[in-house]
Structures are given as structure tokens and as C-alpha cells.
Design an enzyme around this catalytic site. Sequence first.
Site, PDB file in Angstrom:
ATOM      1  N   CYS B  42     -53.830  17.723  35.537  1.00 47.13           N
ATOM      2  CA  CYS B  42     -54.294  17.804  36.929  1.00 47.13           C
ATOM      3  C   CYS B  42     -55.330  18.904  37.112  1.00 47.13           C
ATOM      4  O   CYS B  42     -56.022  18.957  38.121  1.00 47.13           O
ATOM      5  CB  CYS B  42     -53.137  18.105  37.869  1.00 47.13           C
ATOM      6  SG  CYS B  42     -51.730  17.032  37.685  1.00 47.13           S
ATOM      7  N   ALA B 109     -41.453   9.602  26.150  1.00 46.11           N
ATOM      8  CA  ALA B 109     -42.266  10.271  27.175  1.00 46.11           C
ATOM      9  C   ALA B 109     -43.718   9.960  26.819  1.00 46.11           C
ATOM     10  O   ALA B 109     -44.552  10.851  26.654  1.00 46.11           O
ATOM     11  CB  ALA B 109     -41.985  11.760  27.185  1.00 46.11           C
ATOM     12  N   ILE B 273     -31.353   5.853  24.154  1.00 45.62           N
ATOM     13  CA  ILE B 273     -32.805   6.031  24.363  1.00 45.62           C
ATOM     14  C   ILE B 273     -33.079   6.256  25.847  1.00 45.62           C
ATOM     15  O   ILE B 273     -32.719   5.428  26.691  1.00 45.62           O
ATOM     16  CB  ILE B 273     -33.617   4.820  23.855  1.00 45.62           C
ATOM     17  CG1 ILE B 273     -33.316   4.568  22.365  1.00 45.62           C
ATOM     18  CG2 ILE B 273     -35.111   5.048  24.084  1.00 45.62           C
ATOM     19  CD1 ILE B 273     -34.150   3.455  21.752  1.00 45.62           C
ATOM     20  N   TYR B 274     -33.689   7.378  26.142  1.00 51.11           N
ATOM     21  CA  TYR B 274     -34.072   7.716  27.507  1.00 51.11           C
ATOM     22  C   TYR B 274     -35.586   7.579  27.643  1.00 51.11           C
ATOM     23  O   TYR B 274     -36.311   7.530  26.637  1.00 51.11           O
ATOM     24  CB  TYR B 274     -33.652   9.158  27.836  1.00 51.11           C
ATOM     25  CG  TYR B 274     -32.159   9.320  27.969  1.00 51.11           C
ATOM     26  CD1 TYR B 274     -31.569   9.445  29.222  1.00 51.11           C
ATOM     27  CD2 TYR B 274     -31.330   9.323  26.845  1.00 51.11           C
ATOM     28  CE1 TYR B 274     -30.191   9.585  29.357  1.00 51.11           C
ATOM     29  CE2 TYR B 274     -29.947   9.452  26.979  1.00 51.11           C
ATOM     30  CZ  TYR B 274     -29.385   9.581  28.236  1.00 51.11           C
ATOM     31  OH  TYR B 274     -28.031   9.715  28.381  1.00 51.11           O
ATOM     32  N   GLY B 296     -47.123  14.569  37.850  1.00 50.73           N
ATOM     33  CA  GLY B 296     -46.517  15.592  36.995  1.00 50.73           C
ATOM     34  C   GLY B 296     -45.157  16.035  37.517  1.00 50.73           C
ATOM     35  O   GLY B 296     -44.218  16.255  36.754  1.00 50.73           O
TER      36      GLY B 296
END
Lengths: 443, 443
Positions: B42, B109, B273-274, B296
Amino acid sequence: MRTIIIGSGAGGLTTASTIRKYDKDMEVVVITMDKYVAYSPCAIPYVIEGEIKSFEDIIMHTPEDYKKERNIDIITEAKVVDVNSKENKVVYEKDGEKFELDYDYLVLATGGTPFVPPIEGKDLEGVFTVRTVEDGMKIDEYAKKSKSVVVAGAGAIGLEMAYAFKKRGLDVTVVEMAPQILPRALDPDMAEKVKEYLEKEGVKIILNKPVEKIVGKDKVEGVVVGNKIIEADMVIMATGVRPNIELAKKAGCEIGRWAIKVNERMQTSIPNIYAVGDCVEVVDFVTKQVTLSPFGTTAVRQGKVAAKNIVGIKAEFSPVLNAMVSKIGGLELGGVGLSALSANQNGISVIVGRCKALTRARYYPGGKPIEIKMIFDKNGNVVGCQIVGGERVAERIDAMSIAIFKGVRVDELANMEFCYAPPVSMVNEPLALAAEDALEKFD
Amino acid sequence: MRTIIIGSGAGGLTTASTIRKYDKDMEVVVITMDKYVAYSPCAIPYVIEGEIKSFEDIIMHTPEDYKKERNIDIITEAKVVDVNSKENKVVYEKDGEKFELDYDYLVLATGGTPFVPPIEGKDLEGVFTVRTVEDGMKIDEYAKKSKSVVVAGAGAIGLEMAYAFKKRGLDVTVVEMAPQILPRALDPDMAEKVKEYLEKEGVKIILNKPVEKIVGKDKVEGVVVGNKIIEADMVIMATGVRPNIELAKKAGCEIGRWAIKVNERMQTSIPNIYAVGDCVEVVDFVTKQVTLSPFGTTAVRQGKVAAKNIVGIKAEFSPVLNAMVSKIGGLELGGVGLSALSANQNGISVIVGRCKALTRARYYPGGKPIEIKMIFDKNGNVVGCQIVGGERVAERIDAMSIAIFKGVRVDELANMEFCYAPPVSMVNEPLALAAEDALEKFD
């Protein structure tokens, strides 16, 4: 139908304008001792400081404006000397003459009077209180020929004045009886941060001691504090404000523990007499005890409620959280709801969360430190919050005002969704971090 | 026990750090394609603009920091090419070699990739997307030898970049397909105020048209929009971000409507699994529909939830309000909850309150205009808010985030207690005035 409003502060004039907003026909008469109306007393320190150019700037409307734009009559420099609530009449004096005026509704917006302790020397030339524009003007003039000042009382107004004098080059000492500054607004630990800032700016602060005596021959030359004399050319008595309840007593309105008693509609014990502003007592949202809420915002919100009820619109005033903010030089400080100190005094056990952070992303220039103390009851509901920081404190206090009002839980607040952009916030909002800190202390 | 986290953005690194906060023994390995980790994407426009001195400033930690301070291993410039969820293994490539690594828990992620429409010329020299620090560095260099730029896409990043280029003296044109700028964040009427500001600053804005083609021999010379060619030395494709879901598919995780499907604990359809951040879909708080929340702050909050569940602490991620804020030059803009436009599209009938005010007392120097649009459902609960103003927008959005989350009613908000001091607010808080405006439209 005629409504008479006694007092032209924020409460009185908001009542007047709100009545007119909803009722074009009601005759609205404001009677006031003041010469200037519709000014902001909270702005006086900033005029003294020089941030605001002149006292004219803070007077937003004249009585003529009110007449022309809203058909509201304002009788200035007039003193109401009696209220006859049996005959619905007030008696007032202006220019040495007495007048009588009937009312259908009466609104007491009589405000407060600065409390000056009955100490020796309190009437000397050079001793001032801070309430009206005229007070401000006199202080401004006197400061021009002064080198040093003692401010008695370390509430927000006292400290704002102290900083203003310092900015003007005077030698400034604040004397406070309590063991901390800002005793009504902040806990000792948070107040300490404000004290450090002021001391760094050169303001001297003496705690735990009252001003015992003001000395001087014809005018102020110093004050006695403990067994010392502090030399000073002028003294500001910022030692609190007492509600003006004399007229309410004359009218026969019930007086509560601290001030005029009103119901949620701002009605006194006499149905066609309302009261708003610094002269009434209110209920504290958290402790449910009666308390005072001597803030312009409270007066404005009460004025709207009183006016609506007078014109027949349902409106109720809620218990107060006493949300406050002040800006002293480069520091903003604010508080809302219960303090840990006051929780202790009320026998409420609390859990505290804290956060030290910045007001912008760590790498973004101009970010300023901000510290938060957040207070939760033992059920995990937020009940209070205090913030000291370089910027963006006021709206965070407002956010917490909503949170306390709605009983937000500690886990909700720790996970709350907040917005983020590097120039205006951190990716981890300090309010959430303070809640997260508290959350870890619950089990 | 080992947790592997794929991706080193806000979501991945928050997961890693939060696991370590609560579990000293878990082995934590982050595998990332990035060279630099722990930076704030950002912030890129503000480096381009020159507000932030250098790209080094926005990189907050190195992989070495993570190893030393938190015992977290970060494998950089490595690409995970396969996930075998039966055998709990990932395969990654680094420096041309393949490696296998077992996991007990896996966290996807994987973020998003800038979406570039498949138009002619999209691969020419001088065409950029804005995602990584390296992108920023390349843009910065290329801008030094450029005189003009076209920004395709008028979301927050596109507009922040446009303003940054203008500040650097380039000729800037923004091209947006939608009939308004900021189509995801603001209603057309509020977006118009931002458009006016940008145009006053000299940014040209073309609406209702896509960039059809990028032209140039070896490098960008212009873009085709409608039947016109706009000359440009460089093109920024700020046309949105698509979730990276390929690895999730390989692992066999269920994919939802927009991205990886997760439950409230950020768990995919495969229990160990996340997934967190831009690669997952979430539930909208107001509409209850699945949506994306590519912020974010969302990634950080999700990372905390995933990490806590991995180490055995109960935590749930709530539906999102998509609170957003941006600062473009002297203007802050933000939105939270439902827009009137989106209410329409979802068949929700709403009542709107508005307020134009100032950020400080009228007489206080430096006060800036602020405009608020507040959106209520027909039961009187606040469901959305948009604000454009010169300062103090972010925390007001945060206050409204709490208000929407707790279902504050229009009358409660109109009478809400807010704090006041002349340098930081008006005696009538604009949020309350906007609610008061809406209140009059209910009956």
C-alpha cells in the site's frame, strides 16, 4: 405561545434554534446577562495563544442575526431576578429598569459560574476567571503587560491557558490541589504523559497543593503555595465551575445532588419548565450515578431534546459518557466513560488494556506517538478509554463512545475491522491492539 | 510439528508471527517467491510520490530478522510447484533445484496477481503493474525518463499512483471502464468529489471506456481509448487483482465463487490446510453474500485467526465490512459497509443521510471541508458510510465500522455523545448531523 429561555450559551441557543426549526409560530425569547452571544468559550485559550486571530472570530452570530434569520429575540445584558412559576412569569432587569414577561414554556439555561475559593487576595487586580468573551479580552490585555502567571487548577481549560501563556512568552506555573493534572478526565498514569509534555514545553506544574493566598499591594504580585511564594503578575482561577441554580430554586424546581434535576426529556419537576446545559445534573452511563457534564456538546444535545419536547416531538437524553478531548500544543488528549480511578472509587473491578503505537505506518513521515488505555468491566464489556497522542485522538474517542454505548466486548474490539492506509493509520489499529492486550488478561 | 506458510505478504507473515507468539516449539517455515518480505504494498504510491524517501524505508524486516528474533525460517525467491495434501508435503523450486518439505499444518497465503486484460501491447516495455517492491522500483526508474503516463483503472491504487505521477510532473490520464472512479469503494456522487479534486490537481480522467490497445514500436508510445490515441511513455495497469488459487486447487481444497473457500477459523475443506489474505473469499457483513476483501488489514486479522486455531486457541473471523481509506494528496476518502449503489443491486432499500461540515470549529484555522453519506436500512440500522474530506476521515470510518457491526440505530447515532474541542472537531459532530439528516426521512 411563548418560550422564554434564560441564558445564551450553547444550551440556550440550541434550544432556541431547534424550537424554530420545528415550529415557525412559537415566540422565542432569550434573556441573557451576556453582551456577546453565540460564541465558543472553549475557544478562549486558543485566542490567547494566538492560534485564533481575534475574539471577534469566535463570535459566530449577533443577536441581530438571530432576529433576522430565525425570528428569535435575544435580550442581552439583562438579568432575570425572579421566576414566578405559578403565574408563568419572569422578571428581569435591563438598564436599571424592571420588566415582566409571561411564558408558556421556560427553559433554564443558566450555565455555571467559575468557582473561586474564598482565599485572601482573590479580588486583587490581575486575578481572572475564564468564562466569557469579556474575560478573554481582559486576560489578553493584561497578559500584554505581564511576565509571569499562575494558573490555579489543572483541568483542560487551566492547562490550555497555561500552554497559551507559555507560547506568548510568559513564565507559567500551574498549581493543582489533586495529586495529578486533569483529575476529572484522565487516570494518573495517562495524565502523567500530558504533564511530561507540558513540562518539556516549559510549563511548571505543582501538584498536591492549593493556592492558599494571592499577595500583592494593589494588584497581583504572587501566590502562596505551601510555604513558598511564587511571583506572578497575574493569576487565572481555573478551579472549576458551579451550576447556576438560584433561579431554579426561586421557581421551585427540584434540585438534585449537584444541580437542577431533570427527567430524560430535560423537564424539571415543574412540567412547563425545562433546563439544559451546565446547570443540570445528568446520569452517568456506566455508574448510573448522578453527575455533572459541563461540556458544550452535552448542552447542545440537551438543547435539542428540550426543544423537541416543547414543540411536541418525542426525544430523550441518554446517560452521559462524558467524552472529552483537548488539544494542548502538539498534544491531543481525550477520555470517555469510566476511568480506572473512578472504577476503583465506585467499587467496580476492571481489566485494563494498553497500547503504544504510531498514528501512521511506521515508515510514513510525520507519524506521531499515541498511547491508549482501555478499560473493561469483568464481564468483558468496554466501559472506558483514554488516549494521549500527537494527532487523531478525537475521532478515536468518538469511536470508543459508540463502543461503550453499545457494550462492545473485548474480543469483538480486538478483532474489529478498521480501515488502513499508510499516511493515516497503522495496519494494526491501536484501538484493536489495546483491546487485544486486555483480552490476554481475561481467562 | 511444522507449519509451512506459502506467501510472505501481510497474511502469511502475521500467521507466522502469531504462531510464534503462542507456541515456542512449532517449526514455522515461510516459502515465498518474493525477494523482499514484510513490506507494505500500500505504500508504493507514496514512495513514487516522494512522500516516503525510498523503497528501503517500506521494508520493515528482513528474513534474517525473522530468523533471529522469532525463529521463523523464510525461504525467499522460491516457488512452490506442488502441494500433496495426502502425504502432507509441498514441493518447491529454488535456484533451479527441487525440494520437498513435510508439514503438519499448511497455510496458503498466496495472495493475488494483478489482472491485466489480454489486450494488444500489454507486454511492451513501459507497461507495469503495481504489486511488489520490485514493481515499484522499476516504475520509479522508468518514470524518471517519462513525460506522460496512462493509468488504467481508477481504484484506490490507480488514483494514488496517478496523483503521485502528477506530483512528479508527468502528464497523467486515468482511464476507467466504469461510469465512475472508485467503483468498489464509493457511490457515484461521493466518487465525483474525488474526481473533482484530482482534476483540479491536473489529472485527466476518462470514464466509461477501457484501454483497448497499447501502441508503440519497442516500447509504449500511447494507448487507444475509444477512437482516440492518448500519447504516453508508460502505462500502469491497475485493473484489479485476481486471487492466486492454483496451489489450493492442486492441494484439492474447495474453491468457492471467487476464491479459496474457508470456514470462520480460516480452515479450507482440508482440515490441516488453512488459507488467509487475498486468495480467500469471505462473507459480506451486510449482504451475507460471499465476496473478496483484498485489504492488508483483512489479511492481518485472518492471519491471527488461522494462527490461533493452529496452536489450539479458539478464534473466528467475522464477516467483513470492507472498511477502506485512502489519502490522495490533500484528500482523504473512505467507505465502510454497504454503498447505496450496492444496496440497489442487492435489492435492499435504504435511506440516506448527508452532511457537509468542517473538521474543526468554523473559526479555527486550518479546518477542512468534510462530506459524509450515511446509509441506513429501512429498519433504521446503519449499514454503510462514505466520507470524503481534508482530514480525520480514517477514524470516522473506524467509528462507523463499530456502529455498523453493532447495528446502531439512526436515532441513537443522531443523539450519540461525541467529544469536542475547537482545534479538532465541531460542536456538532458531522457523523451525528448526517444521522440527524437521515432521521428526518424516516417516519
